[in-house]
Design an enzyme around this catalytic site. Structure first.
Site, PDB file in Angstrom:
ATOM      1  N   ASP A 120       0.890  -1.149   0.000  1.00 49.19           N
ATOM      2  CA  ASP A 120       0.000   0.000   0.000  1.00 49.19           C
ATOM      3  C   ASP A 120       0.932   1.203   0.000  1.00 49.19           C
ATOM      4  O   ASP A 120       1.799   1.311   0.868  1.00 49.19           O
ATOM      5  CB  ASP A 120      -0.854  -0.035   1.264  1.00 49.19           C
ATOM      6  CG  ASP A 120      -1.731   1.188   1.427  1.00 49.19           C
ATOM      7  OD1 ASP A 120      -1.397   2.251   0.878  1.00 49.19           O
ATOM      8  OD2 ASP A 120      -2.741   1.083   2.117  1.00 49.19           O
ATOM      9  N   ASP A 156       0.428   4.433   0.603  1.00 52.04           N
ATOM     10  CA  ASP A 156       0.239   5.413   1.671  1.00 52.04           C
ATOM     11  C   ASP A 156       0.961   5.008   2.942  1.00 52.04           C
ATOM     12  O   ASP A 156       0.582   4.060   3.619  1.00 52.04           O
ATOM     13  CB  ASP A 156      -1.246   5.588   1.990  1.00 52.04           C
ATOM     14  CG  ASP A 156      -1.996   6.342   0.918  1.00 52.04           C
ATOM     15  OD1 ASP A 156      -1.353   7.006   0.107  1.00 52.04           O
ATOM     16  OD2 ASP A 156      -3.239   6.270   0.906  1.00 52.04           O
ATOM     17  N   GLY A 170      -7.427   8.196  10.029  1.00 47.25           N
ATOM     18  CA  GLY A 170      -7.920   6.846  10.276  1.00 47.25           C
ATOM     19  C   GLY A 170      -9.382   6.629   9.929  1.00 47.25           C
ATOM     20  O   GLY A 170      -9.924   5.564  10.178  1.00 47.25           O
ATOM     21  N   ILE A 171     -10.016   7.614   9.339  1.00 46.90           N
ATOM     22  CA  ILE A 171     -11.430   7.526   8.969  1.00 46.90           C
ATOM     23  C   ILE A 171     -11.532   7.259   7.468  1.00 46.90           C
ATOM     24  O   ILE A 171     -10.769   7.813   6.676  1.00 46.90           O
ATOM     25  CB  ILE A 171     -12.174   8.845   9.306  1.00 46.90           C
ATOM     26  CG1 ILE A 171     -11.970   9.241  10.766  1.00 46.90           C
ATOM     27  CG2 ILE A 171     -13.644   8.754   8.959  1.00 46.90           C
ATOM     28  CD1 ILE A 171     -12.575   8.312  11.763  1.00 46.90           C
ATOM     29  N   ARG A 216     -13.171   7.276   3.597  1.00 46.32           N
ATOM     30  CA  ARG A 216     -13.495   8.418   2.744  1.00 46.32           C
ATOM     31  C   ARG A 216     -14.865   9.016   3.033  1.00 46.32           C
ATOM     32  O   ARG A 216     -14.999  10.225   3.232  1.00 46.32           O
ATOM     33  CB  ARG A 216     -13.413   7.992   1.273  1.00 46.32           C
ATOM     34  CG  ARG A 216     -13.652   9.133   0.331  1.00 46.32           C
ATOM     35  CD  ARG A 216     -13.482   8.758  -1.123  1.00 46.32           C
ATOM     36  NE  ARG A 216     -13.108   7.382  -1.328  1.00 46.32           N
ATOM     37  CZ  ARG A 216     -13.454   6.646  -2.376  1.00 46.32           C
ATOM     38  NH1 ARG A 216     -14.175   7.172  -3.326  1.00 46.32           N
ATOM     39  NH2 ARG A 216     -13.070   5.414  -2.506  1.00 46.32           N
TER      40      ARG A 216
END
Length: 115
Positions: free
Chosen positions: A13, A15, A50-51, A53
């Site tokens: 990943d 990110d 941490g939320i 989209r």
């Protein structure tokens, strides 16, 4: 040793693994906040970490008191616009943006024919 005991490949990943892209998420979300008329604050920025989209978008809309102004279709369009903004931003990444140690790790994997 079975065939399952040997690593044959890796999936990454980007990110936070290959490059620090958190700043690009912040920039892209801030553009959306500006568009919907929500004042950007450090507290809002921190709350988005941490939320997912749609959850992030809901927080932005709610922080500006605009809950009743955006139906599901409008929210999906805003979320897609954020992703478009984000993709444009990450297209500016260069090899200089690779996190420390990752290039060496990737080179070692390549040398060992692990892909």
């Amino acid at each position: 040793m079975s065939e399952f005991d040997v690593i044959k490949g890796f999936a990454f990943d980007m990110d936070g693994v290959l490059a620090d892209t958190a700043r690009f998420h912040t920039i892209a979300w801030r553009k959306i906040a500006d568009e919907v008329g929500t004042t950007w604050t450090k507290e809002l920025e921190e709350g988005l970490k941490g939320i997912d989209r749609m959850g992030s978008l809901a927080l932005i809309i709610s922080a500006g008191g605009h809950d009743d102004e955006y139906d599901q279709s409008a929210r999906e369009a805003l979320a897609e616009k954020k992703n478009t903004n984000y993709r444009e931003l990450i297209s500016t990444l260069t090899p200089d943006d690779i996190l420390p140690g990752m290039q060496q790790f990737l080179d070692e994997l390549k040398q060992q024919a692990i892909n």
